[in-house]
Write a protein that holds these residues in place. Sequence first.
Motif, mmCIF file in Angstrom:
data_model
loop_
_atom_site.group_PDB
_atom_site.id
_atom_site.type_symbol
_atom_site.label_atom_id
_atom_site.label_comp_id
_atom_site.label_asym_id
_atom_site.label_seq_id
_atom_site.Cartn_x
_atom_site.Cartn_y
_atom_site.Cartn_z
ATOM 1 N N GLU A 13 53.725 43.243 38.614
ATOM 2 C CA GLU A 13 54.262 43.287 39.986
ATOM 3 C C GLU A 13 54.181 41.932 40.666
ATOM 4 O OE1 GLU A 13 52.097 46.240 42.090
ATOM 5 O OE2 GLU A 13 50.163 45.298 41.734
ATOM 6 N N GLY A 21 49.901 35.729 33.632
ATOM 7 C CA GLY A 21 48.564 35.119 33.719
ATOM 8 C C GLY A 21 47.557 35.981 34.454
ATOM 9 N N GLY A 22 48.025 37.014 35.168
ATOM 10 C CA GLY A 22 47.090 37.878 35.900
ATOM 11 C C GLY A 22 46.240 37.065 36.857
ATOM 12 N N TYR A 75 43.771 32.472 41.966
ATOM 13 C CA TYR A 75 42.874 33.598 42.296
ATOM 14 C C TYR A 75 41.409 33.249 42.014
ATOM 15 C CZ TYR A 75 47.421 35.868 42.150
ATOM 16 O OH TYR A 75 48.743 36.189 42.355
ATOM 17 N N THR A 114 57.813 43.456 39.167
ATOM 18 C CA THR A 114 58.187 44.851 38.889
ATOM 19 C C THR A 114 56.921 45.676 38.686
ATOM 20 O OG1 THR A 114 60.103 43.993 37.713
ATOM 21 C CG2 THR A 114 59.572 46.319 37.353
ATOM 22 N N GLY A 142 46.517 47.804 34.598
ATOM 23 C CA GLY A 142 46.330 47.819 36.051
ATOM 24 C C GLY A 142 45.111 48.673 36.413
ATOM 25 N N ARG A 200 31.051 29.533 48.069
ATOM 26 C CA ARG A 200 31.178 28.249 47.370
ATOM 27 C C ARG A 200 32.424 27.515 47.825
ATOM 28 N NH1 ARG A 200 32.861 29.943 41.116
ATOM 29 N NH2 ARG A 200 34.538 31.355 41.688
ATOM 30 N N TYR A 253 38.916 42.268 42.876
ATOM 31 C CA TYR A 253 38.316 41.186 42.079
ATOM 32 C C TYR A 253 37.143 41.674 41.240
ATOM 33 C CZ TYR A 253 41.029 37.309 43.952
ATOM 34 O OH TYR A 253 42.038 36.435 44.262
ATOM 35 N N GLY A 257 41.573 46.299 29.575
ATOM 36 C CA GLY A 257 41.386 45.146 30.465
ATOM 37 C C GLY A 257 40.426 45.420 31.598
ATOM 38 N N LEU A 313 40.826 45.780 34.847
ATOM 39 C CA LEU A 313 41.166 46.802 35.849
ATOM 40 C C LEU A 313 41.321 48.179 35.203
ATOM 41 C CD1 LEU A 313 43.896 44.702 37.714
ATOM 42 C CD2 LEU A 313 41.604 45.217 38.569
ATOM 43 N N ASP A 328 34.866 38.559 31.126
ATOM 44 C CA ASP A 328 35.320 37.176 31.009
ATOM 45 C C ASP A 328 36.598 37.151 30.170
ATOM 46 O OD1 ASP A 328 33.648 35.559 32.541
ATOM 47 O OD2 ASP A 328 32.064 35.562 31.026
ATOM 48 N N ASP A 379 37.343 35.562 27.437
ATOM 49 C CA ASP A 379 37.183 35.680 25.980
ATOM 50 C C ASP A 379 36.919 37.128 25.571
ATOM 51 O OD1 ASP A 379 34.578 35.572 27.127
ATOM 52 O OD2 ASP A 379 33.723 34.984 25.197
HETATM 53 P P1 FAD Z 1 44.304 40.702 35.113
HETATM 54 O O1 FAD Z 1 44.242 39.251 34.869
HETATM 55 O O2 FAD Z 1 43.846 41.206 36.421
HETATM 56 O O3 FAD Z 1 45.801 41.190 34.865
HETATM 57 C C1 FAD Z 1 46.247 42.473 35.262
HETATM 58 C C2 FAD Z 1 47.672 42.344 35.772
HETATM 59 O O4 FAD Z 1 48.202 43.646 35.974
HETATM 60 C C3 FAD Z 1 47.785 41.621 37.108
HETATM 61 O O5 FAD Z 1 48.620 40.490 36.969
HETATM 62 C C4 FAD Z 1 48.409 42.658 38.048
HETATM 63 O O6 FAD Z 1 49.367 42.091 38.925
HETATM 64 C C5 FAD Z 1 49.090 43.608 37.074
HETATM 65 N N1 FAD Z 1 49.213 44.979 37.601
HETATM 66 C C6 FAD Z 1 48.221 45.779 38.040
HETATM 67 N N2 FAD Z 1 48.722 46.988 38.393
HETATM 68 C C7 FAD Z 1 50.063 46.942 38.177
HETATM 69 C C8 FAD Z 1 51.129 47.882 38.335
HETATM 70 N N3 FAD Z 1 50.917 49.135 38.736
HETATM 71 N N4 FAD Z 1 52.382 47.493 38.020
HETATM 72 C C9 FAD Z 1 52.621 46.221 37.562
HETATM 73 N N5 FAD Z 1 51.656 45.303 37.389
HETATM 74 C C10 FAD Z 1 50.383 45.651 37.679
HETATM 75 N N6 FAD Z 1 36.630 34.619 33.174
HETATM 76 C C11 FAD Z 1 36.228 33.569 32.416
HETATM 77 O O7 FAD Z 1 36.184 33.677 31.179
HETATM 78 N N7 FAD Z 1 35.884 32.372 32.994
HETATM 79 C C12 FAD Z 1 35.915 32.168 34.335
HETATM 80 O O8 FAD Z 1 35.583 31.081 34.813
HETATM 81 C C13 FAD Z 1 36.304 33.272 35.153
HETATM 82 N N8 FAD Z 1 36.348 33.129 36.488
HETATM 83 C C14 FAD Z 1 36.693 34.196 37.254
HETATM 84 C C15 FAD Z 1 36.705 34.038 38.637
HETATM 85 C C16 FAD Z 1 37.021 35.105 39.450
HETATM 86 C C17 FAD Z 1 37.016 34.908 40.933
HETATM 87 C C18 FAD Z 1 37.316 36.373 38.873
HETATM 88 C C19 FAD Z 1 37.599 37.560 39.732
HETATM 89 C C20 FAD Z 1 37.347 36.532 37.492
HETATM 90 C C21 FAD Z 1 37.035 35.444 36.676
HETATM 91 N N9 FAD Z 1 37.083 35.566 35.285
HETATM 92 C C22 FAD Z 1 36.674 34.494 34.518
HETATM 93 C C23 FAD Z 1 37.545 36.802 34.627
HETATM 94 C C24 FAD Z 1 39.083 36.801 34.339
HETATM 95 O O9 FAD Z 1 39.783 36.717 35.551
HETATM 96 C C25 FAD Z 1 39.434 38.089 33.572
HETATM 97 O O10 FAD Z 1 38.786 38.046 32.321
HETATM 98 C C26 FAD Z 1 40.930 38.271 33.281
HETATM 99 O O11 FAD Z 1 41.705 38.094 34.420
HETATM 100 C C27 FAD Z 1 41.179 39.670 32.734
HETATM 101 O O12 FAD Z 1 42.536 39.792 32.343
HETATM 102 P P2 FAD Z 1 43.304 41.193 32.432
HETATM 103 O O13 FAD Z 1 44.611 40.989 31.794
HETATM 104 O O14 FAD Z 1 42.436 42.297 31.929
HETATM 105 O O15 FAD Z 1 43.455 41.471 34.012
#
Ligand code: FAD
Length: 376
Positions: free
Chosen positions: A31, A36-37, A54, A214, A232, A278, A313, A342, A344, A351, A353
Motif C-alpha cells: 500500500e 523495502g517496507g 522509517y 495498492t 501485513g 535519540r 513499529y 514477517g 507484522l 531484525d 537478517d
Molecule cells: P515490513 O518491512 O514492515 O514490510 C511489510 C510491508 O507490508 C510494509 O511495506 C507495509 O506497507 C505492507 N503492508 C502491510 N499491510 C498491508 C496491506 N493490507 N496491503 C498492502 N500492503 C500492506 N533491523 C535490523 O536488522 N537492523 C536495524 O538497524 C534495524 N533498525 C530498525 C529500526 C526501527 C525503528 C524498526 C522499527 C525496525 C528496525 N529493524 C532493524 C527491523 C526491520 O525494520 C525489520 O526486520 C523489517 O522491516 C521486517 O521486514 P518485513 O518485510 O517483515 O516487514
Amino acid sequence: MHFCIVGAGFSGAVTARHLADRGHDITVLDERPHSGGNCHTVRDPRTGIMLHQYGPHIFHTAQKHVWQYVQRFGRFAPYINRVKAVSQGRLYTLPITLLTINQFFGRTMSPAEARAFIRQQAVQTITEPRNFEEQALHMIGPALYEAFFRGYTTKQWGLPPSALPASILRRLPVRFNYDDNYFSHPYQGIPVDGYTALTDSILDHPRISVHLGTSFEDFQTWGQTDHVLYTGPLDRYFRFCHGRLGYRTLDFERIDAEGDHQGTAVINYCDEAIPYTRITEHKHFAPWEASRFNRTVCFREYSRLAGPDDAPYYPIRLATETAMLDRYIRTAMTTEKVSFLGRLGTYRYLDMDVTISEALRACQIMDDHLALKKPF
Ligand code: FAD
C-alpha cells in the motif's frame, strides 16, 4: 500456481523471488508507494543525502547464508555501528564498555578490576530477576541503570522498566574491554544504493508483478489467487475481530543544518526529562559519501503508543497482547489459503537478517508441500 504476496518488505520480496524462480506467478502488493517496507531508503530531494525514512537500519548478521543472499542483489559497504549516549549532560559510549565504566565512575580500571567493581555494584539480593529493572540492578547496579536505562526505556516503551520483561535487557551486552561496536555479529554493512534498491532488485523478475500504492483490501475486489502470503499486520487481516494488537510508533522531527551537526550517526538521550530517545544524522550512515554533502539532515525520534492510523513499529507483547495474539494464531491456523510471515504477520520484533532467514525457511517449507501437492 499464482501467489499474491502482501507487503514488499524483505519478507515479501524474498518469498516472491523464490517462488518466481520456481516458476510460479507472483503478484506483490504494497500500500506504500515504494518497496523495502520499513527499511525503505530514499535520497532527500533537498540535500541528496540517503535517508532511512522509517528509522535507521544497519544490516548485521551471524548467518553466512543470509549475508551471501543479500550480496547477490546489491553491494554492501562496511559499516560499524558506534552509538553514543548523553546522560545527565555528559557523553558516553554505548553499549556499556570499559570506556563507559571508567568515564562514568572517573576511574582507570583494568578489565579485571572493572569486572570486580561492577560485581560489587550489582544488587546481590536479586537472584532471579523478574523484570527489566531487576535484571539491570542484578547485572550492573543502580548507578549505571539510572544513568543509561531507566529514563531511556521508560521513554521507549511508555512504561516503567519494572513493568517490562527481563528478557529485553538480557540482549544488551556489557563489555569489559574497549570494543564499542554495538553489534557483535561478524557480518555488518549498509547497502551502497540503499535498502529500497536492494528489495527492488530482489523483486526484479519476469514472473513478479509489483503493484505499489495498492492494499490487499483493494486487491480483494479485483484479484484472484491460489494462495496469499500475508506480511501485513495479523490483526488487520482478520479485521481486528479479537481486538487491536498493541504497537509503539515513532514520530520523527527533522533538523536541517550546515556541515556536521553531531559528528556521528546515532546519539541516544537517556534522561527522561529529554522527550526524544535519540538523534540520528543520516549522512553518517554512508561514510563513503558523507564528505560530499555541505548540508546535513538529522531526526529527533519520539516513541509513543500507536493509534489506529499510525504506522506500527514495535510490538508491545505484554500479557494482554500475548493472550490476544494466541487467539489470532488459533484463527490463522484454521484459515485456508493464507500464510502469515514477517514482523507484522507474526507480531514480533525481527531484525532484517532474521526476517530474511525466516522467509527463506518458509520457502523451503512451501517447496516441500508443493512437491507433495499438500496444502499449506
Ligand atoms: P515490513 O518491512 O514492515 O514490510 C511489510 C510491508 O507490508 C510494509 O511495506 C507495509 O506497507 C505492507 N503492508 C502491510 N499491510 C498491508 C496491506 N493490507 N496491503 C498492502 N500492503 C500492506 N533491523 C535490523 O536488522 N537492523 C536495524 O538497524 C534495524 N533498525 C530498525 C529500526 C526501527 C525503528 C524498526 C522499527 C525496525 C528496525 N529493524 C532493524 C527491523 C526491520 O525494520 C525489520 O526486520 C523489517 O522491516 C521486517 O521486514 P518485513 O518485510 O517483515 O516487514
